[in-house]
Structures are given as C-alpha cells and as structure tokens.
Design a protein around this motif. Structure first.
Motif, PDB file in Angstrom:
ATOM      1  N   PRO A  64      81.240 -48.325  -1.263  1.00 60.12           N
ATOM      2  CA  PRO A  64      81.107 -49.364  -2.307  1.00 60.12           C
ATOM      3  C   PRO A  64      80.129 -48.939  -3.391  1.00 60.12           C
ATOM      4  CG  PRO A  64      80.930 -50.313  -0.100  1.00 60.12           C
ATOM      5  CD  PRO A  64      80.870 -48.825   0.073  1.00 60.12           C
ATOM      6  N   GLU A  65      80.394 -49.341  -4.603  1.00 67.00           N
ATOM      7  CA  GLU A  65      79.574 -48.934  -5.737  1.00 67.00           C
ATOM      8  C   GLU A  65      78.121 -49.374  -5.569  1.00 67.00           C
ATOM      9  OE1 GLU A  65      78.414 -47.308  -9.317  1.00 67.00           O
ATOM     10  OE2 GLU A  65      80.288 -47.032  -8.185  1.00 67.00           O
ATOM     11  N   ARG A  66      77.891 -50.539  -5.002  1.00 65.79           N
ATOM     12  CA  ARG A  66      76.522 -51.062  -4.908  1.00 65.79           C
ATOM     13  C   ARG A  66      75.665 -50.302  -3.895  1.00 65.79           C
ATOM     14  NH1 ARG A  66      79.900 -54.681  -2.363  1.00 65.79           N
ATOM     15  NH2 ARG A  66      79.453 -55.162  -0.175  1.00 65.79           N
ATOM     16  N   VAL A  67      76.292 -49.559  -2.995  1.00 68.19           N
ATOM     17  CA  VAL A  67      75.521 -48.766  -2.030  1.00 68.19           C
ATOM     18  C   VAL A  67      75.869 -47.283  -2.173  1.00 68.19           C
ATOM     19  CG1 VAL A  67      75.228 -50.628  -0.366  1.00 68.19           C
ATOM     20  CG2 VAL A  67      77.265 -49.173  -0.237  1.00 68.19           C
ATOM     21  N   ARG A  68      76.242 -46.888  -3.379  1.00 73.43           N
ATOM     22  CA  ARG A  68      76.675 -45.509  -3.605  1.00 73.43           C
ATOM     23  C   ARG A  68      75.557 -44.506  -3.283  1.00 73.43           C
ATOM     24  NH1 ARG A  68      76.728 -45.742  -8.476  1.00 73.43           N
ATOM     25  NH2 ARG A  68      75.017 -44.330  -9.004  1.00 73.43           N
TER      26      ARG A  68
END
Length: 228
Positions: A64-68
């Motif tokens: 996911p982008e938020r935990v990249r």
C-alpha cells in the motif's frame, strides 16, 4: 545497448554511486582501509541491492502507498539480516573487520534510493539489473579506494606485498584523512574522464560548447540573463 546492459553500464560509470552521486560515503570512508574490506563490503551490498530491487519491484503493486517506505525497509532489513548471518558464519574475519557497517546496510541511502527511484517504478528483471550495476559500481569504487589506501599505507594490495619493504609506508592513508584524500583524487580523475567538455576542451574541438569557459560576454546564455 539494451536496457539491461545499459543499467549495468550506468551503475558502473554514468551513475556511479560513489564517484558521481556521492552516496554511501560513510561505509566507503570507514571500511576501505584495505582492498579486501572494500571488496567484502561491496559484494555484500550488491547482494542486498539485487535482491531488494527484485523483491520490491515484484511487490510494488501489492505494498500500500501509505506504508511504502516501511515496507521497503522491512524487505531490506530482512535481506541484510541474512547477509549478516552468512558472513558471520562463513567469513568471520571479514565480518569482524567490517563490524557495525554490515547491519547499517539497512539504512544505506543507495539501497533505499534505488528502491524508491527505480524498483518501485519498473519490472523485476530490469530492476535486478539496476541493482547489479549499482552494486558493481559501488564495489569497484570501494576496491579502488581500499587498494590505493592499502598500497600507500602498507605497501600491499589484497595482502600481497607490492612495494619493496624498504619503501616508507605513509601511514596517514590508513587513517581517516587518507580516505578523504584518496576519494577526492579518484573522483577528480573520474570527472576528468567522464566530463571532457568541462575539463579538457574536447567538446569545443567537436564544435560543441557545453561548459563555461569564463567568457561571460559571448556566452550563449548571456542575452537571456540580461533580458535581451
């Protein structure tokens, strides 16, 4: 030149992480007291680079982008742990010489930089070749710096006696100031070879002027700067 060989060429020459991008200088200056240490650090970093680029590229559509960024760090940390344990088990002398700098590969800006800039945007195979190129460029740089420091400081390269025993050793090259001096000289040589238009006038001989020659009045950009 296809895209795979181009990635290797760029990592070794055009985008060398040490001489061009000036990344990862902390381990570079710290561990290159000998060519052997430089080779060991370079190869271990290369192994992590290739595996990290391959895995992160394969997982780029899953993470996911938020935990990249945390996801990338987890992948890199897992790989570094494997390399750390393998080195401790099979080459304990080199492991002791490199010390804390093996675990610190986790936060090496070369690793995370290539993951962010390339692996997250490209397919796994070409990302792996990007890791190979950057890793080889890093390894070559470390071996060169380590070889020069070892030769001038101890008269040996890879432990083999090169200079006569009567030749006075310049011990400062084994110390921190020697690391900065050798790095600066090798970087200057690399720039001399890589950027001839800015250093030796080769481009002018071909009718192409790309560097500043000090003649501001007749510079092509002078009129634009002066608003003409």
């Amino acid at each position: 030149m296809n895209k795979y060989t181009e990635r290797i060429y760029n990592g070794i020459w055009k985008e060398n992480p040490i001489f061009v991008q000036m990344l990862g200088l902390c381990p570079t200056l710290a561990v290159t007291t000998s060519a052997t240490n430089g080779l060991g650090m370079g190869l271990s970093t290369t192994a992590v680079l290739v595996a990290a680029n391959l895995l992160i590229s394969a997982l780029r559509n899953i993470i996911p982008e938020r935990v990249r960024l945390p996801g990338e760090i987890v992948v890199v940390a897992s790989l570094v742990t494997v390399v750390d344990m393998l080195m401790e088990g099979f080459v304990p002398s080199l492991y002791s010489a490199l010390g804390i700098y093996i675990p610190l590969i986790v936060v090496n800006c070369i690793i995370l930089g290539r993951a962010e800039a390339y692996a997250m945007k490209n397919k796994p195979l070409v990302s792996a070749f990007d890791g190979i190129g950057m890793g080889l460029g890093f390894t070559i740089a470390l071996v060169l710096i380590g070889a020069f420091r070892e030769l001038l400081g101890a008269g040996t390269i890879f432990g083999a006696q090169i200079l006569p025993s009567s030749f006075p050793n310049i011990s400062i090259f084994i110390l921190a100031p020697g690391a900065f001096f050798v790095l600066s000289v090798l970087t200057a040589i690399q720039n001399k070879l890589k950027l001839p238009s800015a250093t030796n006038g080769s481009a002018e001989k071909k009718g192409k002027v790309t560097g500043c020659n000090g003649d501001c009045i007749h510079c092509a950009g002078h009129d634009q700067v002066m608003g003409k």
